[in-house]
Enzyme design. Structure first.
Site, short mmCIF file in Angstrom:
data_model
loop_
_atom_site.label_atom_id
_atom_site.label_comp_id
_atom_site.label_asym_id
_atom_site.label_seq_id
_atom_site.Cartn_x
_atom_site.Cartn_y
_atom_site.Cartn_z
N ARG A 46 125.57 14.21 20.84
CA ARG A 46 124.77 15.20 21.61
C ARG A 46 125.60 15.79 22.76
NH1 ARG A 46 121.90 14.37 26.34
NH2 ARG A 46 120.09 15.72 26.71
N ARG A 50 126.61 19.71 23.08
CA ARG A 50 126.06 20.49 24.21
C ARG A 50 127.19 20.97 25.14
NH1 ARG A 50 120.24 18.76 24.39
NH2 ARG A 50 119.66 19.54 22.32
N ARG A 97 133.97 3.70 6.01
CA ARG A 97 135.31 3.14 6.24
C ARG A 97 136.16 3.72 5.11
NH1 ARG A 97 134.32 -1.10 10.07
NH2 ARG A 97 132.40 -2.20 9.72
N GLY A 129 139.54 0.24 14.01
CA GLY A 129 140.08 0.70 12.72
C GLY A 129 140.13 2.23 12.68
N THR A 130 139.07 2.83 13.20
CA THR A 130 138.99 4.30 13.23
C THR A 130 140.07 4.87 14.15
OG1 THR A 130 136.62 4.13 12.87
CG2 THR A 130 137.41 6.23 13.73
N ASP A 153 131.61 -4.43 19.25
CA ASP A 153 132.56 -5.53 19.53
C ASP A 153 133.27 -5.37 20.88
OD1 ASP A 153 131.87 -6.47 17.09
OD2 ASP A 153 133.79 -6.09 16.12
N MET A 195 127.62 -11.14 16.00
CA MET A 195 128.68 -10.35 15.37
C MET A 195 129.99 -10.41 16.16
SD MET A 195 127.27 -6.99 13.52
CE MET A 195 127.24 -7.12 11.74
#
Ligand code: F6P
Length: 347
Positions: A46, A50, A97, A129-130, A153, A195
């Protein structure tokens, strides 16, 4: 959706933002989310849309992460398209992924599609990873790429904070408070798996905030003999229930295996709760909405200002820019004193 694919070979002679006239703002900025979703990604999308609108730049939403860029799932995102999403978990753009994006050929296709559609700059929102994919993409394509760290994480290199962490921790705390009620009533030992396959930030925060007896994280090898002795000592001091927080994954062994090995040695009934993906969903907290809004706006401004491709993250609470070329070296480290604090305060 446009699924047009065009073949090109990567052009390594260009410099970042070369498609733009020097000093000019881009005509179109692409925004995508990739990897594991995190609460607050929508608030970041967003803010990007914007802020781009405020500069007269068209925002283009790329569906399904880098796969969407390779296969041409690009659509204009007008201001109204991001109404009513600031409070929603997940990501309206969806995520993936992408295996293909891991190869130079996949990234070259993505860059070709971007140029073909007039997308001259990118805001990429995702985890570690990204980030690795974004670093390679920026380097090879010479397009302008800003990266916003978003991962429950909280382990994205180049930033003190990753969007989604606060929400995930609060979700974990809500669960642990409930578990505490029944653990006390039934005089039981509970192992709560949270996690964080490779990083213990969530586990430590949930353990400390939830008053757990101990925390087991991937970064530090757990001494089960010592853990059993501590639980027995607690019993001798009159403690009738205990909560142990465990990060998921092969490096800790997971809560089920640890509970199995501990329960017979301490002679106490034990139960396991695996929180799993519950921590990834839900409405983002104020911390995450505000961080996402600030970083989304800062990322677009960084593109307009012609900054080099960077992680647009936080440094001690302030917006900070770390060049993508240096970001991967700056991995956030877990503070071991917090683990000691969990033990100290649980006596
Ligand atoms: O996004 C990070 C994370 O949620 C980790 O905490 C977890 O280990 C992993 O993703 C789970 O990935 P997936 O949703 O693909 O099972």
């Amino acid at each position: 959706m446009d699924s047009e694919l065009i073949k090109v070979s990567p052009d390594s002679s260009a410099t970042p933002g070369q498609d733009r006239v020097a000093g000019a703002k881009p005509r179109r900025i692409g925004v995508l989310t990739a990897g594991g979703d995190a609460p607050g990604m929508n608030a970041a999308i967003r803010a990007v849309v914007r802020t781009a609108g405020a500069y007269g730049i068209e925002a283009i939403g790329i569906q399904r992460g880098f796969d969407g860029l390779i296969y041409g799932y690009l659509e204009p995102l007008p201001s109204r398209a991001v109404a009513n999403i600031i409070q929603r978990g997940g990501t309206i753009l969806e995520t993936s992924r992408s295996q293909e994006f891991m190869s130079p050929a996949g990234r070259a296709r993505a860059a070709a599609n971007a140029r073909h559609r007039g997308v001259e700059a990118f805001v990429v929102i995702g985890g570690d990873g990204t980030l690795a994919g974004a670093v390679a993409f920026a380097e090879e394509s010479k397009l302008s790429v800003m990266f916003i760290p978003a991962s429950i994480d909280n382990d994205v290199p180049g930033s003190d904070y990753s969007i989604g962490f606060d929400t995930a921790v609060n979700t974990g705390l809500e669960a642990i408070d409930r578990i505490r009620d029944t653990a006390f009533a039934g005089e039981r030992l509970f192992f709560i798996e949270v996690m964080g396959r490779d990083s213990g930030f969530i586990a430590v925060a949930v353990a400390l905030g939830g008053g757990a007896e101990a925390v087991i994280v991937p970064e530090i090898k757990c001494d089960l003999d010592e853990l059993c002795s501590r639980i027995k000592e607690s019993q001798l001091r009159g403690k009738r229930s205990s909560l142990i927080v465990v990060s998921e994954g092969p490096r800790t062994g997971g809560a089920i295996a640890i509970a199995e090995s501990v329960k017979s040695r301490v002679g106490m009934p034990a139960r396991v709760v695996v929180l799993g993906h519950i921590q990834r969903g839900g409405a983002p907290t104020s911390r995450d909405r505000i961080a996402a809004s600030r970083l989304g706006t800062a990322a677009v401004r960084a593109i307009v200002d012609g900054r080099e491709p960077s992680v647009v993250g936080e440094d001690r609470g302030a917006v900070a820019y770390v060049p993508l070329s240096k970001a991967l070296e700056r991995r956030p480290a877990l503070d071991p004193s917090l683990i000691e604090l969990v033990s100290l305060l649980s006596v």
